[in-house]
Design an enzyme around this catalytic site. Structure first.
Site, PDB file in Angstrom:
ATOM      1  N   SER A  67      39.657  42.270  45.119  1.00 30.75           N
ATOM      2  CA  SER A  67      39.126  41.767  43.846  1.00 30.75           C
ATOM      3  C   SER A  67      39.636  40.359  43.561  1.00 30.75           C
ATOM      4  O   SER A  67      40.024  40.026  42.433  1.00 30.75           O
ATOM      5  CB  SER A  67      39.507  42.710  42.697  1.00 30.75           C
ATOM      6  N   SER A 110      36.150  43.841  36.639  1.00 31.01           N
ATOM      7  CA  SER A 110      35.865  43.324  37.990  1.00 31.01           C
ATOM      8  C   SER A 110      34.724  44.025  38.716  1.00 31.01           C
ATOM      9  O   SER A 110      34.371  43.636  39.827  1.00 31.01           O
ATOM     10  CB  SER A 110      37.127  43.382  38.853  1.00 31.01           C
ATOM     11  N   LYS A 133      32.038  41.750  40.000  1.00 29.48           N
ATOM     12  CA  LYS A 133      32.011  41.098  41.309  1.00 29.48           C
ATOM     13  C   LYS A 133      30.984  41.715  42.269  1.00 29.48           C
ATOM     14  O   LYS A 133      30.677  41.118  43.305  1.00 29.48           O
ATOM     15  CB  LYS A 133      33.404  41.102  41.935  1.00 29.48           C
TER      16      LYS A 133
END
Length: 326
Positions: free
Chosen positions: A163, A103, A106
């Protein structure tokens, strides 16, 4: 009488010049026809979310002082610490090994979106496909539900703090029409950064895929670029945020950046200002963070992967900053 006539003539000329400057200036083009060039009027520019300058490639260099990360207390299998101002590598550990960034992906998702967004108050409708995608892949989420109308601002914060895959998919759809089209923009950005030889993304969330990859070195550069976008930096530095009130969530959804909240009371020679975590089985617990020492004269980025848990990932970075940022 003569003086009066001269004065009147000068006044008329001044008025004519002023009038011409206001409505435009006549001139003859190459065909002998008259053209009117309208004078431009300066206006105060409104600073937008998507303000960006020409991309300057960032490179970090080794120096004679560059060290290896060998502290046995640091479980992370991969890591890098860089000095942002001098663009030098302070310490490293398998930093060029390509792996799934989970993640941490992102960070680029939000950066690309921030450069495209024009109105933070625009609404995005959460669709059934988005929700199904999140559940099918076991992703973390903000908690948005089908049919809920959220703001672009909520999607940006929701992508980073908890997230949220639901928020990331909403952003991708809003900006490019679909996740696939948005990923094209992400890879174009990687190319602009000079990272396309080692970095390539297949989704905007960070799901594992053999072709979704970058190195710790690459991610440090991605984070550096994200910090240069003021709004993106603000999102990455936010500890807690509450989304807008909706019919489905009358009080909004309160979300947190738990890495920032958990590391803020740890003893270090400065403070972690921004961070984004990640986890996939293949890469372990990961984190990319930005750190300022107490004097605020020295600024660092640290990216790690391969730790055994989210808490251990935090303590790994505490150890790293204590050893190399002091």
């Amino acid at each position: 009488m003569k003086k009066i006539l001269i004065t009147l003539s000068v006044s008329i000329v001044c008025l004519a010049v002023a009038y011409g400057a206001f409505i435009g200036v006549k001139k003859f083009n190459s065909n002998g026809k008259t053209e009117v060039k309208v004078a431009s009027v300066k206006k105060t520019k409104k600073v937008a979310v998507n303000k960006k300058n020409k991309v300057k490639k960032i490179e970090y260099k080794d120096t004679k002082a560059t060290k290896d990360i060998v502290n046995p207390e640091i479980i992370s299998t991969n890591g890098i610490v860089v000095d942002i101002d001098s663009k030098t590598i302070i310490a490293r550990k398998n930093d060029k090994q390509v792996m799934c960034p989970a993640s941490m992906t992102k960070i680029l998702t939000v950066l690309v979106a921030c450069e495209k967004v024009k109105n933070l108050d625009d609404k995005i409708t959460i669709t059934k496909d988005m929700i199904n995608y999140v559940y099918a892949h076991g992703c973390s989420s903000v908690g948005f539900v089908e049919g809920e109308q959220i703001t672009v601002k909520d999607a940006l914060y929701g992508t980073i703090l908890p997230s949220g895959a639901d928020a990331a998919l909403a952003l991708a759809t809003y900006v490019a029409g679909s996740q696939d089209k948005f990923v094209v923009l992400m890879n174009k950005k990687l190319d602009e950064f000079g990272l396309s030889k080692t970095a390539h993304f297949t989704n905007c969330i960070g799901l594992y895929d053999d072709n979704h990859k970058c190195s710790m070195y690459d991610m440090s550069i991605i984070l550096n670029h994200a910090l240069e976008n003021k709004f993106c930096k603000k999102i990455l530095s936010t500890h807690t945020y509450t989304t807008s009130k909706t019919e489905q969530h009358p009080e909004g959804c309160t979300v947190s950046n738990w890495f920032l909240r958990r590391i803020e009371d740890k003893k270090m020679p400065g403070k972690v200002m921004c961070a984004k975590t990640g986890f996939v089985n293949q890469s372990g617990s990961c984190a990319a963070s930005y750190f300022e020492d107490k004097s605020k004269k020295h600024k660092y980025i640290c990216v790690t992967a391969g730790s055994s848990s989210s808490w251990k990932c935090i303590y790994d970075q505490v150890e790293i900053y204590n050893e190399f940022a002091s």
